[in-house]
Design a protein around this motif. Structure first.
Motif, mmCIF file in Angstrom:
data_model
loop_
_atom_site.group_PDB
_atom_site.id
_atom_site.type_symbol
_atom_site.label_atom_id
_atom_site.label_comp_id
_atom_site.label_asym_id
_atom_site.label_seq_id
_atom_site.Cartn_x
_atom_site.Cartn_y
_atom_site.Cartn_z
ATOM 1 N N ALA A 108 -58.736 9.898 -15.622
ATOM 2 C CA ALA A 108 -57.934 9.735 -16.830
ATOM 3 C C ALA A 108 -58.605 8.841 -17.872
ATOM 4 C CB ALA A 108 -56.566 9.159 -16.468
ATOM 5 N N GLU A 109 -59.330 7.830 -17.417
ATOM 6 C CA GLU A 109 -59.838 6.798 -18.330
ATOM 7 C C GLU A 109 -60.661 7.310 -19.513
ATOM 8 O OE1 GLU A 109 -62.131 2.510 -18.303
ATOM 9 O OE2 GLU A 109 -61.859 3.575 -16.416
ATOM 10 N N PRO A 110 -61.645 8.189 -19.309
ATOM 11 C CA PRO A 110 -62.424 8.633 -20.477
ATOM 12 C C PRO A 110 -61.586 9.424 -21.484
ATOM 13 C CG PRO A 110 -63.160 9.775 -18.485
ATOM 14 C CD PRO A 110 -62.174 8.736 -18.061
ATOM 15 N N VAL A 111 -60.615 10.171 -21.003
ATOM 16 C CA VAL A 111 -59.740 10.935 -21.899
ATOM 17 C C VAL A 111 -58.850 9.969 -22.678
ATOM 18 C CG1 VAL A 111 -57.957 12.714 -22.033
ATOM 19 C CG2 VAL A 111 -59.812 12.932 -20.347
ATOM 20 N N ILE A 112 -58.278 8.994 -21.984
ATOM 21 C CA ILE A 112 -57.442 7.988 -22.638
ATOM 22 C C ILE A 112 -58.241 7.252 -23.707
ATOM 23 C CG2 ILE A 112 -56.313 5.752 -22.258
ATOM 24 C CD1 ILE A 112 -55.379 6.923 -19.520
ATOM 25 N N ALA A 121 -52.991 8.200 -30.630
ATOM 26 C CA ALA A 121 -51.861 7.565 -29.941
ATOM 27 C C ALA A 121 -51.926 6.073 -30.188
ATOM 28 C CB ALA A 121 -51.920 7.846 -28.443
ATOM 29 N N ALA A 122 -50.757 5.438 -30.135
ATOM 30 C CA ALA A 122 -50.686 3.983 -30.280
ATOM 31 C C ALA A 122 -50.823 3.303 -28.926
ATOM 32 C CB ALA A 122 -49.365 3.589 -30.931
ATOM 33 N N CYS A 123 -50.262 3.923 -27.902
ATOM 34 C CA CYS A 123 -50.229 3.324 -26.570
ATOM 35 C C CYS A 123 -50.217 4.442 -25.539
ATOM 36 C CB CYS A 123 -48.964 2.477 -26.434
ATOM 37 S SG CYS A 123 -48.702 1.780 -24.799
ATOM 38 N N ILE A 124 -50.927 4.206 -24.439
ATOM 39 C CA ILE A 124 -50.938 5.174 -23.341
ATOM 40 C C ILE A 124 -50.699 4.404 -22.052
ATOM 41 C CG2 ILE A 124 -52.289 6.887 -22.095
ATOM 42 C CD1 ILE A 124 -53.820 7.431 -24.695
ATOM 43 N N GLN A 125 -49.765 4.888 -21.262
ATOM 44 C CA GLN A 125 -49.441 4.248 -19.988
ATOM 45 C C GLN A 125 -49.708 5.209 -18.839
ATOM 46 O OE1 GLN A 125 -45.382 3.550 -21.222
ATOM 47 N NE2 GLN A 125 -45.749 1.341 -21.226
ATOM 48 N N GLU A 126 -50.078 4.626 -17.685
ATOM 49 C CA GLU A 126 -50.351 5.395 -16.474
ATOM 50 C C GLU A 126 -49.336 5.012 -15.395
ATOM 51 O OE1 GLU A 126 -54.361 4.786 -15.079
ATOM 52 O OE2 GLU A 126 -55.057 4.460 -17.117
ATOM 53 N N ILE A 127 -48.844 6.018 -14.685
ATOM 54 C CA ILE A 127 -47.904 5.803 -13.591
ATOM 55 C C ILE A 127 -48.347 6.660 -12.415
ATOM 56 C CG2 ILE A 127 -45.496 5.975 -12.851
ATOM 57 C CD1 ILE A 127 -44.762 6.050 -15.874
ATOM 58 N N LYS A 128 -48.421 6.068 -11.226
ATOM 59 C CA LYS A 128 -48.760 6.843 -10.025
ATOM 60 C C LYS A 128 -47.541 7.668 -9.624
ATOM 61 C CE LYS A 128 -52.236 3.691 -8.339
ATOM 62 N NZ LYS A 128 -52.781 2.940 -7.230
ATOM 63 N N ILE A 129 -47.773 8.962 -9.363
ATOM 64 C CA ILE A 129 -46.692 9.872 -8.984
ATOM 65 C C ILE A 129 -47.160 10.790 -7.851
ATOM 66 C CG2 ILE A 129 -45.633 9.873 -11.290
ATOM 67 C CD1 ILE A 129 -46.938 12.693 -11.671
ATOM 68 N N LYS A 130 -46.219 11.537 -7.306
ATOM 69 C CA LYS A 130 -46.499 12.606 -6.337
ATOM 70 C C LYS A 130 -45.985 13.890 -6.979
ATOM 71 C CE LYS A 130 -47.458 13.766 -1.942
ATOM 72 N NZ LYS A 130 -48.552 13.306 -1.118
ATOM 73 N N LEU A 165 -48.907 26.180 -2.042
ATOM 74 C CA LEU A 165 -47.996 25.051 -2.203
ATOM 75 C C LEU A 165 -48.804 23.756 -2.179
ATOM 76 C CD1 LEU A 165 -45.085 24.029 -2.440
ATOM 77 C CD2 LEU A 165 -44.965 24.069 0.057
ATOM 78 N N CYS A 166 -48.653 22.949 -3.213
ATOM 79 C CA CYS A 166 -49.438 21.721 -3.349
ATOM 80 C C CYS A 166 -48.528 20.498 -3.369
ATOM 81 C CB CYS A 166 -50.245 21.758 -4.650
ATOM 82 S SG CYS A 166 -51.362 23.158 -4.788
ATOM 83 N N HIS A 167 -48.994 19.421 -2.789
ATOM 84 C CA HIS A 167 -48.328 18.118 -2.792
ATOM 85 C C HIS A 167 -49.434 17.095 -3.079
ATOM 86 C CE1 HIS A 167 -44.837 19.980 -0.884
ATOM 87 N NE2 HIS A 167 -45.688 20.560 -0.065
ATOM 88 N N ASP A 168 -49.566 16.701 -4.343
ATOM 89 C CA ASP A 168 -50.713 15.888 -4.740
ATOM 90 C C ASP A 168 -50.311 14.546 -5.330
ATOM 91 O OD1 ASP A 168 -52.545 17.904 -4.066
ATOM 92 O OD2 ASP A 168 -52.308 18.870 -6.020
ATOM 93 N N ASP A 169 -51.083 13.526 -4.995
ATOM 94 C CA ASP A 169 -50.974 12.258 -5.701
ATOM 95 C C ASP A 169 -51.648 12.458 -7.051
ATOM 96 O OD1 ASP A 169 -49.752 10.852 -3.586
ATOM 97 O OD2 ASP A 169 -51.701 10.497 -2.644
ATOM 98 N N GLU A 170 -50.988 12.001 -8.096
ATOM 99 C CA GLU A 170 -51.538 12.135 -9.444
ATOM 100 C C GLU A 170 -51.196 10.894 -10.259
ATOM 101 O OE1 GLU A 170 -51.922 16.517 -11.065
ATOM 102 O OE2 GLU A 170 -49.810 16.052 -10.696
ATOM 103 N N ILE A 171 -51.763 10.854 -11.452
ATOM 104 C CA ILE A 171 -51.442 9.827 -12.425
ATOM 105 C C ILE A 171 -50.729 10.524 -13.579
ATOM 106 C CG2 ILE A 171 -52.392 8.143 -14.060
ATOM 107 C CD1 ILE A 171 -52.716 7.378 -11.105
ATOM 108 N N LEU A 172 -49.502 10.118 -13.857
ATOM 109 C CA LEU A 172 -48.767 10.602 -15.020
ATOM 110 C C LEU A 172 -49.138 9.707 -16.185
ATOM 111 C CD1 LEU A 172 -46.567 12.328 -16.418
ATOM 112 C CD2 LEU A 172 -44.908 10.626 -15.613
#
Length: 106
Positions: free
Chosen positions: A17-21, A30-39, A48-55
């Motif tokens: 995510a970092e280079p895109v952000i 954008a003024a601000c970008i936040q990252e949240i860990k999600i499933k 069928l996928c069950h992935d850890d991702e960053i929202l």
């Protein structure tokens, strides 16, 4: 109708995510970008996928959305990235003014 919004997208991890952000912020999309860990749970290519991702939550003005979407599609590593704009109907005047300032309208 609100002139502000939050764009949602996801990445495999913070490193991806970092280079895109950084590009989005540098280009004043954008003024601000936040990252949240999600499933995330979904079907992709009949699997069928069950992935850890960053929202990633991208605070911006709707006026710059077309350019932001173009930049995300250009830089995002996913074949079909999630790119969703959610209206921000209300917000504090000071914060909305800051968004304007950071996205080139101040």
């Amino acid at each position: 109708m609100s002139k502000y919004g939050i764009v949602l997208t996801t990445f495999e991890n913070e490193k991806q995510a970092e280079p895109v952000i950084n590009e989005i912020i540098k280009n004043k999309l954008a003024a601000c970008i936040q990252e949240i860990k999600i499933k995330s749970h979904y079907i992709w290519k009949d699997e069928l996928c069950h992935d850890d991702e960053i929202l990633v939550l991208i605070k911006t003005r709707k006026e710059v959305y077309p350019e932001l979407e173009k930049k995300l599609l250009e830089l995002h590593p996913y074949e079909t990235p999630e790119i969703l704009m959610v209206d921000a109907e209300k917000g504090s005047k000071a914060y909305l003014a800051w968004i304007d300032e950071q996205t080139g309208k101040g």
